[in-house]
Design a protein around this motif. Structure first.
Motif, PDB file in Angstrom:
ATOM      1  N   ARG A 127       0.838  -1.197   0.000  1.00  0.00           N
ATOM      2  CA  ARG A 127       0.000   0.000   0.000  1.00  0.00           C
ATOM      3  C   ARG A 127       0.871   1.244   0.000  1.00  0.00           C
ATOM      4  NH1 ARG A 127      -5.159  -0.974   4.049  1.00  0.00           N
ATOM      5  NH2 ARG A 127      -5.787  -3.002   3.237  1.00  0.00           N
ATOM      6  N   ASP A 128       0.347   2.305  -0.637  1.00  0.00           N
ATOM      7  CA  ASP A 128       1.078   3.563  -0.727  1.00  0.00           C
ATOM      8  C   ASP A 128       1.005   4.337   0.583  1.00  0.00           C
ATOM      9  OD1 ASP A 128       1.881   3.123  -3.330  1.00  0.00           O
ATOM     10  OD2 ASP A 128       0.229   4.261  -4.220  1.00  0.00           O
ATOM     11  N   TRP A 129       1.930   5.283   0.737  1.00  0.00           N
ATOM     12  CA  TRP A 129       1.966   6.225   1.852  1.00  0.00           C
ATOM     13  C   TRP A 129       0.692   7.090   1.843  1.00  0.00           C
ATOM     14  CZ3 TRP A 129       5.857   6.670   5.455  1.00  0.00           C
ATOM     15  CH2 TRP A 129       5.856   7.801   6.264  1.00  0.00           C
ATOM     16  N   TRP A 130       0.043   7.252   2.952  1.00  0.00           N
ATOM     17  CA  TRP A 130       0.529   7.081   4.290  1.00  0.00           C
ATOM     18  C   TRP A 130       0.057   5.782   4.965  1.00  0.00           C
ATOM     19  CZ3 TRP A 130      -3.377   6.407   7.745  1.00  0.00           C
ATOM     20  CH2 TRP A 130      -4.637   6.919   7.425  1.00  0.00           C
ATOM     21  N   VAL A 131      -0.835   5.053   4.310  1.00  0.00           N
ATOM     22  CA  VAL A 131      -1.326   3.807   4.903  1.00  0.00           C
ATOM     23  C   VAL A 131      -0.224   2.760   4.944  1.00  0.00           C
ATOM     24  CG1 VAL A 131      -2.942   1.888   4.578  1.00  0.00           C
ATOM     25  CG2 VAL A 131      -3.733   4.252   4.330  1.00  0.00           C
ATOM     26  N   GLY A 132       0.581   2.697   3.880  1.00  0.00           N
ATOM     27  CA  GLY A 132       1.693   1.759   3.800  1.00  0.00           C
ATOM     28  C   GLY A 132       2.957   2.465   3.346  1.00  0.00           C
ATOM     29  N   ILE A 133       3.929   1.687   2.888  1.00  0.00           N
ATOM     30  CA  ILE A 133       5.249   2.245   2.580  1.00  0.00           C
ATOM     31  C   ILE A 133       5.696   1.951   1.149  1.00  0.00           C
ATOM     32  CG2 ILE A 133       5.977   2.155   4.993  1.00  0.00           C
ATOM     33  CD1 ILE A 133       7.565  -0.422   4.258  1.00  0.00           C
ATOM     34  N   ARG A 134       4.787   1.509   0.288  1.00  0.00           N
ATOM     35  CA  ARG A 134       5.185   1.057  -1.052  1.00  0.00           C
ATOM     36  C   ARG A 134       5.919   2.141  -1.834  1.00  0.00           C
ATOM     37  NH1 ARG A 134       0.498  -1.600  -4.327  1.00  0.00           N
ATOM     38  NH2 ARG A 134      -0.469   0.437  -3.919  1.00  0.00           N
ATOM     39  N   ASP A 135       5.486   3.399  -1.760  1.00  0.00           N
ATOM     40  CA  ASP A 135       6.052   4.457  -2.593  1.00  0.00           C
ATOM     41  C   ASP A 135       6.947   5.419  -1.814  1.00  0.00           C
ATOM     42  OD1 ASP A 135       3.972   5.488  -1.110  1.00  0.00           O
ATOM     43  OD2 ASP A 135       3.231   6.797  -2.704  1.00  0.00           O
ATOM     44  N   VAL A 136       7.512   4.972  -0.692  1.00  0.00           N
ATOM     45  CA  VAL A 136       8.353   5.849   0.124  1.00  0.00           C
ATOM     46  C   VAL A 136       9.550   6.370  -0.666  1.00  0.00           C
ATOM     47  CG1 VAL A 136      10.030   5.797   2.023  1.00  0.00           C
ATOM     48  CG2 VAL A 136       7.682   5.057   2.413  1.00  0.00           C
TER      49      VAL A 136
ATOM     50  N   ARG B 107     -13.019   9.915   6.469  1.00  0.00           N
ATOM     51  CA  ARG B 107     -14.196   9.800   5.601  1.00  0.00           C
ATOM     52  C   ARG B 107     -13.833  10.188   4.186  1.00  0.00           C
ATOM     53  NH1 ARG B 107     -15.830  11.191  10.656  1.00  0.00           N
ATOM     54  NH2 ARG B 107     -17.535   9.929  11.537  1.00  0.00           N
ATOM     55  N   GLU B 108     -14.412   9.484   3.257  1.00  0.00           N
ATOM     56  CA  GLU B 108     -14.108   9.728   1.853  1.00  0.00           C
ATOM     57  C   GLU B 108     -14.367  11.196   1.516  1.00  0.00           C
ATOM     58  OE1 GLU B 108     -14.803   7.536  -2.461  1.00  0.00           O
ATOM     59  OE2 GLU B 108     -15.851   6.830  -0.650  1.00  0.00           O
ATOM     60  N   GLY B 109     -13.413  11.814   0.844  1.00  0.00           N
ATOM     61  CA  GLY B 109     -13.487  13.228   0.532  1.00  0.00           C
ATOM     62  C   GLY B 109     -12.686  14.095   1.473  1.00  0.00           C
ATOM     63  N   GLY B 110     -12.295  13.549   2.639  1.00  0.00           N
ATOM     64  CA  GLY B 110     -11.449  14.290   3.573  1.00  0.00           C
ATOM     65  C   GLY B 110     -10.044  14.456   3.031  1.00  0.00           C
ATOM     66  N   LYS B 111      -9.301  15.446   3.537  1.00  0.00           N
ATOM     67  CA  LYS B 111      -8.003  15.762   2.952  1.00  0.00           C
ATOM     68  C   LYS B 111      -6.975  14.661   3.147  1.00  0.00           C
ATOM     69  CE  LYS B 111      -6.348  18.564   6.903  1.00  0.00           C
ATOM     70  NZ  LYS B 111      -7.571  18.440   7.707  1.00  0.00           N
ATOM     71  N   ASN B 112      -7.158  13.820   4.166  1.00  0.00           N
ATOM     72  CA  ASN B 112      -6.207  12.733   4.398  1.00  0.00           C
ATOM     73  C   ASN B 112      -6.784  11.365   4.040  1.00  0.00           C
ATOM     74  OD1 ASN B 112      -4.152  14.481   5.497  1.00  0.00           O
ATOM     75  ND2 ASN B 112      -5.392  14.604   7.359  1.00  0.00           N
ATOM     76  N   TRP B 113      -7.942  11.375   3.390  1.00  0.00           N
ATOM     77  CA  TRP B 113      -8.576  10.114   3.007  1.00  0.00           C
ATOM     78  C   TRP B 113      -7.774   9.392   1.935  1.00  0.00           C
ATOM     79  CZ3 TRP B 113     -11.893   6.308   3.801  1.00  0.00           C
ATOM     80  CH2 TRP B 113     -12.236   5.485   2.723  1.00  0.00           C
ATOM     81  N   MET B 114      -7.680   8.071   2.086  1.00  0.00           N
ATOM     82  CA  MET B 114      -7.208   7.205   1.023  1.00  0.00           C
ATOM     83  C   MET B 114      -7.730   5.811   1.336  1.00  0.00           C
ATOM     84  SD  MET B 114      -3.136   6.786   1.942  1.00  0.00           S
ATOM     85  CE  MET B 114      -2.873   5.683   0.550  1.00  0.00           C
ATOM     86  N   PRO B 115      -7.817   4.947   0.349  1.00  0.00           N
ATOM     87  CA  PRO B 115      -8.301   3.596   0.618  1.00  0.00           C
ATOM     88  C   PRO B 115      -7.470   2.931   1.714  1.00  0.00           C
ATOM     89  CG  PRO B 115      -8.220   3.987  -1.739  1.00  0.00           C
ATOM     90  CD  PRO B 115      -7.563   5.172  -1.092  1.00  0.00           C
TER      91      PRO B 115
END
Length: 289
Positions: A174-183, A218-226
């Motif tokens: 998963r990508d940042w910030w949930v994961g580290i794939r694209d660090v 919540r979806e649409g929030g500035k820090n939202w991501m799957p």
């Protein structure tokens, strides 16, 4: 051990140093970027004993940086530590954003690099030769602390991660910030798991820290991501997910679930100080041997 030697001062400069640069200091603007500032507690015995260690206490969303400085002052005095408390204000870009520092990057600002530049200023001002430091943060500061640990483990001799509302897991899928794939693409760095294993880590949260209104994405929030809420519903659940993520990579964690404590950083400070004191004791014994 290395000695911290203060330069000779004229009587007037020495008086100013005693008032503003030692003990509970005034607030300094960062030389590199004056939008950011910091205050310190500096033991009055500076230059008389062995070189002090550096402890950084990162504020949360409320920016109570001076309260954390004051809470750690006695620890600094009796453990020969300089306490550094940065201030990363709300809305640095004029947009009212409270959260930019928590995720390490905001537009062109790299908050990890801002902290490192401030640490460099403090090292130069007080003649510190050790470039590593301990880092504690609670709530928003807990966000910052565990992500800084991932990006710069070689700069830390301990990390205390307090009650972050959201966590970045060591998940390469998963990508940042949930994961580290694209660090690597985002930060120009790779995650050094071996270096992380060498940093003593405490994770701490109140057992009664159960409100979710501020941490549910919540979806649409500035820090939202799957996947933003997948680590758990409450802060203790999310911090435990971070613990399991670390331990799966062989990173040892001291996990403190503090009874009867809600979301209150001041009520965990004593536990963090006990953790840092134990790490310091081992460091200093190893230096002597």
């Amino acid at each position: 051990m290395n000695l911290a030697v203060a330069p000779p001062e004229t009587p007037e400069k020495d008086r100013g140093r005693q008032i503003y640069d030692l003990g509970h200091t005034t607030v300094f603007a960062s030389k590199q970027d004056p939008r950011f500032s910091y205050c310190l507690y500096v033991p009055p015995t500076l230059g008389q004993d062995d070189a002090p260690e550096l402890v950084v206490a990162m504020h949360g969303t409320g920016r109570a940086f001076m309260e954390y400085r004051d809470a750690f002052a006695e620890f600094g005095r009796w453990n020969n530590c300089i306490i550094l408390c940065p201030l990363f204000p709300v809305g640095v870009l004029g947009d009212g954003n409270r959260d930019g520092f928590k995720y390490m990057a905001e537009a062109g600002i790299r908050y990890d690099e801002v902290l490192l530049s401030i640490v460099g200023e403090v090292r130069e001002r007080y003649g510190l030769l050790e470039d590593r430091f301990a880092l504690f943060g609670f709530s928003g500061g807990g966000h910052f602390t565990h992500r800084f640990l991932m990006l710069h483990p070689q700069r830390l001799w301990a990390a205390a991660i307090g009650a972050p509302g959201s966590v970045t897991l060591l998940d390469p899928t998963r990508d940042w910030w949930v994961g580290i794939r694209d660090v690597k693409e985002r930060f120009g760095r790779t995650i050094d798991i071996d270096a992380m294993r060498r940093v003593p880590v405490q994770m701490i949260v109140g057992a009664a820290d159960l409100e979710t209104w501020e941490i549910t994405h919540r979806e649409g929030g500035k820090n939202w991501m799957p996947g933003a809420n997948d680590a758990g519903r409450t802060r203790p659940e999310r911090l435990d997910s971070l613990r399991r993520s670390f331990e799966a990579e062989g990173i040892q964690v001291r996990f403190d679930l503090v009874p009867n404590v809600p979301h209150d950083g001041m009520r965990v400070v004593e536990h963090v100080q006990n953790f840092f004191a134990g790490v310091l004791r081992n460091r200093r014994l190893n230096e002597k041997n």
